[in-house]
Design an enzyme around this catalytic site. Structure first.
Site, PDB file in Angstrom:
ATOM      1  N   LYS A  53     -23.371  26.186   9.826  1.00 13.01           N
ATOM      2  CA  LYS A  53     -22.505  25.305  10.621  1.00 13.01           C
ATOM      3  C   LYS A  53     -21.105  25.238   9.999  1.00 13.01           C
ATOM      4  O   LYS A  53     -20.099  25.325  10.699  1.00 13.01           O
ATOM      5  CB  LYS A  53     -23.122  23.896  10.708  1.00 13.01           C
ATOM      6  CG  LYS A  53     -24.347  23.843  11.626  1.00 13.01           C
ATOM      7  CD  LYS A  53     -25.124  22.535  11.550  1.00 13.01           C
ATOM      8  CE  LYS A  53     -26.376  22.614  12.428  1.00 13.01           C
ATOM      9  NZ  LYS A  53     -27.222  21.423  12.399  1.00 13.01           N
ATOM     10  N   GLN A  97     -27.796  16.190   8.833  1.00 13.97           N
ATOM     11  CA  GLN A  97     -28.843  17.179   9.089  1.00 13.97           C
ATOM     12  C   GLN A  97     -30.223  16.522   8.984  1.00 13.97           C
ATOM     13  O   GLN A  97     -30.513  15.795   8.032  1.00 13.97           O
ATOM     14  CB  GLN A  97     -28.710  18.338   8.080  1.00 13.97           C
ATOM     15  CG  GLN A  97     -29.636  19.501   8.335  1.00 13.97           C
ATOM     16  CD  GLN A  97     -29.354  20.259   9.643  1.00 13.97           C
ATOM     17  OE1 GLN A  97     -28.219  20.273  10.141  1.00 13.97           O
ATOM     18  NE2 GLN A  97     -30.380  20.860  10.214  1.00 13.97           N
ATOM     19  N   ASP A 120     -23.786  15.402  17.513  1.00 12.65           N
ATOM     20  CA  ASP A 120     -25.171  15.787  17.805  1.00 12.65           C
ATOM     21  C   ASP A 120     -25.670  15.120  19.086  1.00 12.65           C
ATOM     22  O   ASP A 120     -26.656  15.554  19.678  1.00 12.65           O
ATOM     23  CB  ASP A 120     -26.089  15.316  16.662  1.00 12.65           C
ATOM     24  CG  ASP A 120     -26.458  16.435  15.699  1.00 12.65           C
ATOM     25  OD1 ASP A 120     -26.526  17.594  16.140  1.00 12.65           O
ATOM     26  OD2 ASP A 120     -26.671  16.126  14.513  1.00 12.65           O
TER      27      ASP A 120
END
Ligand code: GUN
Length: 287
Positions: A53, A97, A120
């Site tokens: 990422k 994460q 997200d």
């Protein structure tokens, strides 16, 4: 007949090119999109995802911050860092994460992220907005799947869709997005009776369970579009999806491979959400 391959690498390259152009235009105006990524613990797969990422951000001309914490860190340290990032106007997106270590209340962590920076799309406010058909940020994996279906010209209106997996990250938001496109959606899960009965009815089959090669060719309707969200390893250590590609490709009309399918698109849509968040700050400043 062998299925058409829906190439996530090729589509990612195309979309990331467009995003890099938009990021450069924003930079001209003095705003460089910036994503902050937080990793807690030493899960090797998570470490790889975070590295990918961060690298993708840099390649697209965006900034990234990476905070890595030991698995036994006191959660208050992470909450304090998120509060700092929420208050920093140069940070446009924040991602923690998952999974988090067991001593963390993952829901509380996700709720502590500012909804305007929740790239997200996991904050309850953003989940609610998606459910109401007015999303602020679309969760990256289902967003990537929608882009793949669009690029492959898969008809959605009235299509029978079966999603295997009911996670908050993929299964549930995927269902909302497809429902919004007038698909008839069934969500199957570990307690579903006669899984193959459902999957064989699907014009579009989305596998998102995290079990290597569990969907086999005999479970697929001839000509169906098969989307494989799984990223697993075979006992020999080779990457594979939730779909048994070899048998599935002989039955399906179109299929996404693993690797090179949904995975690269997930990161691409994270970049898209980060850029979008940065562009929105500009709109807010202009008002
Ligand atoms: N872990 C697995 N998939 C994801 C994702 O899309 N976002 C975050 N934050 N963690 C994940």
């Amino acid at each position: 007949m062998t299925a058409r391959i829906i190439d996530g690498n090729a589509l990612s390259t195309e979309v990331r090119g467009q995003l890099a152009t938009r990021a450069a235009a924003l930079k001209e105006k003095g705003i460089t999109p910036c994503l902050a990524v937080i990793l807690v613990g030493e899960d090797p797969a998570s470490a790889v995802y975070v590295r990918n990422k961060v690298a993708a951000c840099e390649k697209a001309g965006m900034l990234s911050l990476r905070d890595v914490y030991a698995p036994d860190i006191d959660p208050s340290v992470v909450f304090a860092r998120i509060a700092e990032l929420n208050a920093d106007p140069s940070v446009h997106g924040i991602l923690v994460q998952l999974p988090l270590p067991k001593n963390f209340d993952a829901e509380a962590v996700l709720e502590s992220i500012s909804p305007e920076k929740d790239v997200d799309g996991f904050h309850a406010e953003n989940v609610g907005a998606l459910m109401q058909g007015n999303p602020r940020f679309i969760p990256c994996t289902p967003y990537g799947v929608m882009k793949m279906l669009e690029s492959a010209n898969v008809p959605l209106k009235g299509a029978e869709v079966v999603i295997v997996g009911r996670s908050n990250i993929v299964g549930k938001p995927m269902a909302m997005l497809l429902l919004a496109q007038s698909c008839t959606v069934t969500i199957c899960h570990s307690q579903s009776k006669d899984l193959a009965f459902h999957t064989r009815r699907a014009d579009i089959l989305v596998a998102a369970v995290g079990r290597a090669k569990m969907i086999t060719g005999d479970m697929i309707k001839p000509g169906a579009t098969v989307i494989d969200v799984g990223i697993n390893r075979t006992p020999e250590g080779k990457l594979c999806g939730d779909v048994d590609f070899e048998s599935a490709k002989e039955v399906a009309g179109a299929i996404t491979p693993v690797p090179g399918g949904v995975g690269p698109m997930t990161i691409t849509m994270l970049l898209a959400n980060t850029l979008e968040a940065a562009e929105r700050t500009q709109t807010r400043c202009a008002k």
